[in-house]
Design an enzyme around this catalytic site. Structure first.
Site, mmCIF file in Angstrom:
data_model
loop_
_atom_site.group_PDB
_atom_site.id
_atom_site.type_symbol
_atom_site.label_atom_id
_atom_site.label_comp_id
_atom_site.label_asym_id
_atom_site.label_seq_id
_atom_site.Cartn_x
_atom_site.Cartn_y
_atom_site.Cartn_z
ATOM 1 N N GLU A 19 -41.911 107.785 -13.216
ATOM 2 C CA GLU A 19 -42.346 109.106 -13.490
ATOM 3 C C GLU A 19 -41.849 110.364 -12.438
ATOM 4 O O GLU A 19 -41.611 111.535 -12.929
ATOM 5 C CB GLU A 19 -44.020 109.387 -13.273
ATOM 6 N N SER A 54 -105.176 82.995 -29.729
ATOM 7 C CA SER A 54 -106.169 82.353 -28.763
ATOM 8 C C SER A 54 -105.363 82.466 -27.453
ATOM 9 O O SER A 54 -106.038 82.237 -26.351
ATOM 10 C CB SER A 54 -106.273 81.100 -28.976
#
Length: 817
Positions: free
Chosen positions: A87, A479
């Site tokens: 770059e 239960s």
């Protein structure tokens, strides 16, 4: 002539000055409304939130932009060199704009004019930072000038390393990744420190245009660009010619990182963590905040939990026959292509989708679903297998036109083209026919002392259904709610030896009449509270709740966290209100830990992107834990600030009574584990829900089974028969060879020998005698008293029960009543 030259020179000077002035005015005008480059000092890019298990294993990542921020010091020099070469090779020399590079670009573009080649750019890394952070991507001269001005200013305000750090953490690499660390993970599933030269060069090639150099769609162009980067690195002296040439000869080797849950069998847990964070901090914090989350999950227990639940669901499902194939495909040509499009349960990897190629009396010939290449393309290879008739006999009972039919051979059940699930046999050759269970369920395992959820299974397969039955399914606990009723009684003057009448009862509310029944329809007459919970007696529970008042029961149910606002009606004493597995496990944890309130948590700690702790589940204080040095002081202790919501002695009493459920009651299958376990089964009306919640000294586990749309599971489908075996399998593997630990008896508790049926004092060692736990100042009753035995009820009952039973209750037997 001289005068003419002087004149022209003067005119040229004036024009030049005017042009320079015009340019200065133009540039000055553009500079007026430039963005504030000082925002770069406050740069906080969206960062991936990562979730880790309790052992540090990565569970999941959440992000809009898959980025992990790395300071420049943590980025390897070779990575920096690759990007500088690709770059901006003069990055550390120019003042923000590379004049020589700009000149070369102008000359090159002039030469290439009309050739069709792409224009060569000359933007420096600093200019790209200005564009990416502060400007738009519009291709205009005005934007380029503004970019250059900002680049000069940025160079004056920040160091080169800071500018490079911003660049390497911001740029887009494709595959949803941003920044070099995110790209290394997305493309190679590696950290930046593990990347090879060839991999670094390819990543450095991507910022110019990730789609132009896609690793699978444009492989040749990607390799060409990667090799160009390597050549620039050689040219700039960052790598040797020999290393560069070796790297250029390598393939791209891209292996994209898998998305979704990273921890096997933890999909439901991961989603629950995601929803928790979302509820606490919102979407932006979850997907952009870079949070570091430590979940409470134990990966080993999680695998065991999912397997135990899956086995229990499959056992129930296979006993009810085969429901038919997943779908059907054309097998006249290449069957792999249409089969490859059928979506399977990716979170159950041991099960493979397969298509029936031939069906006969001997079994099935099947073709297994082809795998996929890294690129996503379907593999060329085709794999065949067989399912013997003996390995699919359970499927001979199948549904046809809504009716159950019994087949004599596989050919009657499946035909060529039918798509099925198959699992390779663990022993021997061949495969087994499988089908995803229609029934569902949930399992939660928790540390009762901290509330940390160690494992959670929300169904058979998250890929098949994301609905979490452990936290989102509100079902009647039946239960399994009774221990709350009994704990409330024990905490308010009753004892395990208190006797309650187990006989038919009629409850009138206005014009409505409710007549609850025991499971099985029978009743046992006067019985102790211990027997009532061991045998899960509905009639006794209703009488007990009526005797002490449902407002008290509701208070305890809310205190334990089962309900937020419980309706204080008698039917709720039998668990008719809806709740979740997570809430039930949390409630049982209170009884397991000695009565301390706990807050269930699936997250231990959350840290922000800077490592600061923003949430910690364990909020106990410890002043002495931060001492700078040891000078003989007392060892620091955590301050337990949890609320005591149940008397520790009551907690032990109810625990002891639920040990009886396992030893002699409705969950005797669990007793085969050979260790102290307390627990309670639960079965709702018409067997629509089956529960078991149980615990050891340090582990609480709750299991629920039922259809997502409630319907009867069949006669005999009880908590003891369906849910308890799942609990048993989980605990057996989870605790393994760990030594059994007895439940701790609180100081001051009195253990007195009583007759387990009558609750009266008895001689230790005699038949039917147990050691019962009593609080100080309490003990077996001196005279026999039966709760719920009143004259009005006796007159009502005399019309419905046999004369012999009526005489036994009214007159008593042997002086017991």
């Amino acid at each position: 002539m001289i005068r003419l030259i002087g004149y022209l020179f003067g005119v040229g000077t004036v024009v030049a000055l005017l042009a320079a002035g015009a340019v200065a005015i133009y540039v000055g005008d553009l500079s007026k409304d430039l963005p504030d480059y000082e925002v770069l000092s406050r740069y906080e890019p969206p960062v991936t939130t990562r979730v880790h298990a309790s052992d540090g294993a990565l569970m999941a990542e959440f992000a809009r932009e898959r980025r992990l921020y790395l300071p420049i010091q943590a980025i390897p020099d070779l990575v920096k060199a690759a990007f500088l070469s690709a770059e901006d090779k003069n990055f550390y020399k120019h003042p923000g704009v590379d004049v020589s590079g700009l000149a070369r670009a102008v000359v090159t573009n002039f030469r290439n004019a009309g050739s069709g080649r792409n224009k060569v750019g000359a933007s420096t890394i600093t200019q790209q930072v200005a564009k990416n952070f502060l400007l738009t991507s519009k291709q205009t001269y005005e934007r380029k000038i503004r970019e250059a001005i900002l680049a000069f200013r940025i160079e004056q305000a920040y160091s080169k390393d800071r500018i490079l750090e911003l660049y390497l953490n911001e740029i887009f690499f494709g595959l949803g990744s941003y920044g070099i660390a995110g790209a290394a993970l997305s493309y190679y599933d590696k950290s930046v420190n593990e990347l090879s030269l060839a991999e670094i060069a390819y990543l450095a090639a991507l910022p110019k245009g990730p789609t132009n150099y896609h690793p699978f769609k444009k492989t040749d162009r990607a390799i060409e660009r990667r090799n160009w980067v390597i050549d620039r690195m050689i040219e700039n002296g960052y790598v040797s010619l020999e290393d560069g040439e070796k790297s250029k000869a390598l393939p791209l080797g891209v292996r994209p990182r898998a998305r979704g849950t990273k921890l096997f069998a933890a999909e439901y847990f991961t989603e629950e963590v995601r929803r928790d964070i979302l509820g606490r901090y919102g979407e932006d914090a979850l997907y952009e905040g870079g949070l570091s989350v430590r979940a409470t999950i134990d990966p080993n227990l999680q695998v065991i939990a999912r397997r135990a639940l899956q086995n229990g669901l499959m056992k129930y499902d296979t006993l009810r026959g085969y429901r038919g194939p997943v779908t059907s495909v054309n097998v006249s040509d290449d069957w792999g292509v249409p089969l490859g499009d059928v979506k399977g349960m990716i979170d159950v990897p041991e099960w493979k989708l397969a298509v029936v190629l031939q069906s006969s009396e001997q079994g099935l010939s099947i073709g297994l679903k082809p795998g996929r290449e890294i690129s996503g393309a379907l593999k060329e290879e085709r794999e065949n297998a067989t399912i013997a008739a003996d390995d699919m006999k359970w499927a001979f009972r199948y549904r046809k036109d809504g009716k159950r039919v019994k087949a004599k051979s596989p050919a009657e059940v499946l035909k060529p083209g039918d798509v099925v699930y198959a699992e390779k046999k663990s022993e021997g050759e061949g495969w087994l026919l499988r089908q995803p269970p229609e029934i569902s369920g949930g399992l939660v395992a928790m540390d009762p002392h901290t509330g940390r959820v160690l494992a959670m299974a929300g169904g058979f397969s998250y890929a098949e259904s994301e609905f979490n039955r452990a936290t989102q399914a509100y079902r009647q606990p039946g239960s399994s709610f009774k221990p709350i009723v009994y704990a409330a009684a024990l905490d308010n003057g009753y004892t395990p030896a208190s006797v309650v009448l187990d006989a038919p009862i009629t409850i009138r509310t206005g014009n409505q009449v409710w007549q609850p029944k025991n499971y099985g329809g029978k009743s046992a007459g006067p019985s102790t509270l211990r027997l009532g919970i061991e045998r899960s007696r509905n009639l006794m529970t209703v009488r007990l709740a009526k005797d002490m008042g449902m407002k008290l029961v509701a208070e305890y149910a809310e205190r334990f966290g089962i309900y937020d606002d419980m309706l204080p009606v008698l039917a709720m004493s039998l668990g008719s209100g809806e709740t979740t597995v997570m809430r039930m496990v949390s409630a049982f944890s209170v009884m397991a830990n000695g009565g301390k309130q706990i807050r269930p948590s699936i997250i231990d700690r959350i840290q922000d992107r800077y490592g600061r702790t923003v949430f910690k589940h364990d909020d106990r204080g410890c002043d002495g834990c931060v001492a700078e040095s040891w000078v003989g002081q007392e060892e620091p202790e955590f301050v337990d600030n949890r609320e005591q919501v149940l008397d520790p002695m009551t907690a032990y009493q109810i625990t002891s009574m639920m040990e009886g459920v396992v030893k002699r009651g409705t969950a005797t299958t669990v007793s085969e584990l050979g260790r102290p376990i307390a627990g309670k089964t639960g079965t709702t009306n018409d067997e629509k829900d089956a529960w078991f919640v149980g615990y050891t000294t340090d582990l609480v586990v709750g299991v629920y089974m039922g259809f997502d749309t409630p319907r009867p599971m069949g006669r005999g489908s009880t908590g003891g028969g369906l849910a308890a075996p799942i609990f048993k399998e989980f605990v057996s593997e989870a605790l393994g060879s760990k030594p059994p630990v007895e439940f701790r008896v609180p100081n001051g508790m009195n253990l007195i020998a009583i007759n387990r049926k009558t609750g009266m004092r008895a001689a230790a060692g005699s038949p039917g005698v147990i050691m019962e736990a009593f609080k100080p100042g309490t003990g077996p009753a001196d005279s026999y008293w039966v709760i719920g035995l009143d004259e009005e009820e006796l007159r009502e009952r005399a019309q419905t029960i046999s004369p012999q039973a009526n005489r036994a209750i009214v007159r008593g037997s042997g002086g017991l009543y």
